[in-house]
Scaffold this motif. Structure first.
Motif, short mmCIF file in Angstrom:
data_model
loop_
_atom_site.label_atom_id
_atom_site.label_comp_id
_atom_site.label_asym_id
_atom_site.label_seq_id
_atom_site.Cartn_x
_atom_site.Cartn_y
_atom_site.Cartn_z
N HIS A 1 0.83 -1.20 0.00
CA HIS A 1 0.00 0.00 0.00
C HIS A 1 0.87 1.26 0.00
O HIS A 1 0.61 2.20 -0.74
N ALA A 2 1.91 1.23 0.82
CA ALA A 2 2.74 2.42 1.00
C ALA A 2 3.49 2.82 -0.27
O ALA A 2 3.77 4.00 -0.48
N ARG A 3 3.78 1.85 -1.15
CA ARG A 3 4.61 2.17 -2.32
C ARG A 3 3.92 3.14 -3.29
O ARG A 3 4.57 3.74 -4.13
N HIS A 4 2.61 3.32 -3.13
CA HIS A 4 1.90 4.27 -3.98
C HIS A 4 1.86 5.68 -3.38
O HIS A 4 1.42 6.61 -4.05
N GLY A 5 2.30 5.81 -2.13
CA GLY A 5 2.09 7.05 -1.40
C GLY A 5 2.71 8.28 -2.04
O GLY A 5 2.05 9.30 -2.25
N ASP A 6 4.01 8.24 -2.33
CA ASP A 6 4.69 9.42 -2.85
C ASP A 6 4.13 9.83 -4.21
O ASP A 6 3.97 11.02 -4.50
N ALA A 7 3.83 8.84 -5.05
CA ALA A 7 3.29 9.15 -6.38
C ALA A 7 1.92 9.79 -6.27
O ALA A 7 1.62 10.78 -6.97
N ARG B 1 0.67 11.42 -3.67
CA ARG B 1 0.81 12.77 -3.09
C ARG B 1 1.24 13.77 -4.15
O ARG B 1 0.72 14.89 -4.21
N ALA B 2 2.15 13.37 -5.02
CA ALA B 2 2.67 14.28 -6.05
C ALA B 2 1.58 14.67 -7.05
O ALA B 2 1.46 15.85 -7.42
N VAL C 1 -3.90 20.47 -6.87
CA VAL C 1 -4.28 21.45 -5.85
C VAL C 1 -3.57 22.78 -6.08
O VAL C 1 -4.14 23.85 -5.87
N ARG C 2 -2.31 22.73 -6.53
CA ARG C 2 -1.51 23.95 -6.67
C ARG C 2 -1.75 24.68 -8.00
O ARG C 2 -1.05 25.65 -8.30
N ARG C 3 -2.71 24.23 -8.78
CA ARG C 3 -3.02 24.95 -10.01
C ARG C 3 -3.43 26.39 -9.68
O ARG C 3 -4.13 26.63 -8.70
N LEU D 1 -4.41 12.23 1.63
CA LEU D 1 -3.84 13.01 0.53
C LEU D 1 -4.23 14.48 0.54
O LEU D 1 -3.45 15.32 0.08
N LEU D 2 -5.41 14.82 1.04
CA LEU D 2 -5.87 16.20 0.96
C LEU D 2 -6.97 16.44 1.98
O LEU D 2 -7.91 15.65 2.06
#
Length: 333
Positions: A19-25, A27-28, A34-36, A84-85
């Motif tokens: 499950h954790a291996r998807h975390g960084d991708a 989040r990015a 969100v930062r648009r 994530l948000l």
């Protein structure tokens, strides 16, 4: 032990590796959405994991952490999820000094909604978790449904200093885009999970929603008088044992709502004649809550009335109990 969220890195480290291996991708890609620049007008209500450069709040990382603890922690939908948000704000209880997260928290598997703020010392009830749809094409309808159920727009609009309709429309656009992005990722990586099949119980539902006055259990002898009124007004025959009923008792017109017997579903609107749908005619899996939350829809095209003043959360859970019990009764024939 209460759930504690310290940081995104620590949280991923505590998850199963697959499950954790998807975390960084994840989040990015969520951060990119969100930062648009088009979301700049909502920045005061948008919080990302471990955010140190928030344009409006120096304590943004703490706001996010508290939102995860309060909204996700008490009642995870699938479990081992990746926050994530957080879209929302903190309300301050002037009596206790407690800050309570209000709004919506997105994880990789679910969207949680908390719109219940109390000025008393008691903590709010657990947030309502909703599994993300399985297809990206359904993201828009999913987000619109949840925002349509959100009860605290007046408070949020006051904090945002903008009309409720304008605020909800902007959040709809934002969340639609973010949820679609997450679902597209799942489609590429086969990383979406489903919650274990829940077994619903009448007593559990009554306790969870403090609904003993409206969600009637025939096993409770104290409800004999109320149940008698329901049986009479709904014209339920003696050969059909009552399983349960979700009803309201207005001053005039008698009880109205929906009742399940061993053989049929009965429904009665206020001041109207009851209707009966035999279980042998019904596809249990077709039972679903109408968008307005006032009826249970089904494959027979016969709207089944729900009490007007029952909470949205109770109605959602009630329909799940209804499907489960209809299937059980059909299988026992």
């Amino acid at each position: 032990m209460p759930f504690v969220y310290s940081s995104f890195i620590d949280h991923l480290a505590a998850l199963p590796a697959d499950h954790a291996r998807h975390g960084d991708a994840l989040r990015a890609i969520v951060e990119l959405q969100v930062r648009r620049p088009s979301n700049a007008d909502l920045s005061a209500f948008l919080f990302l994991p471990d955010q140190a450069d928030h344009p409006d709040h120096e304590d943004a990382a703490q706001v996010f952490a508290q939102a995860v603890e309060q909204i996700y922690g008490p009642k995870p939908w699938v479990g081992d999820e990746i926050p994530l948000l957080f879209v929302g704000y903190h309300a301050m209880n002037r009596l206790s000094g407690r800050r309570t997260a209000q709004g919506l928290l997105l994880t990789d598997q679910a969207l949680y909604m908390q719109d219940d703020f109390t000025v008393l010392f008691a903590s709010p009830p657990p947030a309502q978790g909703h599994a993300l749809p399985m297809r990206a094409d359904d993201a828009g309808a999913f987000v619109s449904m949840l925002l349509g159920r959100y009860k605290a727009w007046k408070d949020w609009a006051a904090v945002a200093d903008r009309p409720e309709s304008a605020l909800s429309n902007r959040l709809n656009v934002l969340l639609d885009a973010v949820v679609t992005t997450v679902l597209d990722y799942h489609a590429q990586h086969a990383s979406q999970r489903q919650a274990p099949q829940r077994t619903w119980t009448l007593t559990g539902l009554i306790a969870d929603h403090a609904a003993s006055d409206n969600l009637l259990d025939p096993a409770n002898p104290k409800l004999a008088k109320k149940l008698g009124k329901v049986i009479g007004k709904f014209q339920i025959t003696p050969d059909e044992p009552m399983q349960f009923a979700l009803v309201d008792f207005p001053l005039f017109g008698g009880p109205y709502g929906l009742a399940l017997t061993a053989k049929a579903l009965y429904s009665k609107d206020l001041m109207e004649e009851p209707v009966r749908v035999g279980l042998e005619r019904l596809d249990a899996l077709s039972l679903r809550l109408a968008e307005k939350g006032d009826e249970v829809l089904n494959d027979q095209g016969i709207p089944l009335q729900l009490p007007k003043y029952a909470s949205a959360e109770l109605k959602v859970s009630f329909v799940e109990l209804l499907k489960q019990e209809v299937l059980r009764l059909q299988a026992s024939v």
